[in-house]
Design a protein around this motif. Sequence first.
Motif, PDB file in Angstrom:
ATOM      1  N   ARG A  61      37.400  31.510  65.956  1.00 39.21           N
ATOM      2  CA  ARG A  61      36.230  30.899  65.337  1.00 39.21           C
ATOM      3  C   ARG A  61      35.006  30.969  66.243  1.00 39.21           C
ATOM      4  N   SER A  62      35.189  30.775  67.534  1.00 40.58           N
ATOM      5  CA  SER A  62      34.043  30.759  68.450  1.00 40.58           C
ATOM      6  C   SER A  62      33.592  32.170  68.842  1.00 40.58           C
ATOM      7  N   ARG A  63      34.491  33.134  68.842  1.00 38.44           N
ATOM      8  CA  ARG A  63      34.126  34.489  69.276  1.00 38.44           C
ATOM      9  C   ARG A  63      33.640  35.394  68.148  1.00 38.44           C
ATOM     10  N   LEU A  64      34.219  35.252  66.987  1.00 43.56           N
ATOM     11  CA  LEU A  64      33.856  36.123  65.870  1.00 43.56           C
ATOM     12  C   LEU A  64      32.759  35.427  65.069  1.00 43.56           C
ATOM     13  N   VAL A  65      31.535  35.801  65.368  1.00 44.99           N
ATOM     14  CA  VAL A  65      30.359  35.161  64.769  1.00 44.99           C
ATOM     15  C   VAL A  65      29.485  36.222  64.113  1.00 44.99           C
TER      16      VAL A  65
END
Length: 182
Positions: A109-113
């Motif tokens: 969730r935090s890396r794939l933006v």
Amino acid sequence: MATLAALRFTDPSLALAALPVLETSERCGAIRLDDAAIVEWPTSSYRPTARHLAEVRTARPLSPSFWQLFFGAAFLLPVAARALGEHSAETGCSMATFGISDRFVRELRSRLVSGTSGLFLLTPDANADRVVEALAELDFSLFSTTLSRRQQGALLAAFGASSASATDTRGVLATESARPGS
């Protein structure tokens, strides 16, 4: 044991560009993939698009419903929770039974933006390093989780594609026309 590897690319189109490299490596026997999915998140979009690589035909592929649940838990449930007034990203949907920790989902969730893409590969554990080597020319970061045999069995029992043949050992990314005997 198996590894679920997430390769995060800094451009929405790079995950798709990695597929021919993996297909060539698999065809020559350098790597083995059990299943794959791709996520693309163009900067102009407010949410990512994800798809199971439908052309995947392996001995033990996962059904598209696994990838839908996995990406839904990672990206859609937090949005729905916030819309309902929940301020926590934790939604109560855990995939830990299948070896996919909440930490892995939070990292996803935090890396794939917006402005990135991801390639998700289910591969035999001893094979994960060779996948990284095959893609060494591309700019990506890797995070992964290891599934025990029990977790892998639970994953396949719950989400294994019913059309899979136990004797089919063809490659994941090969297309029908590229397969011997086609």
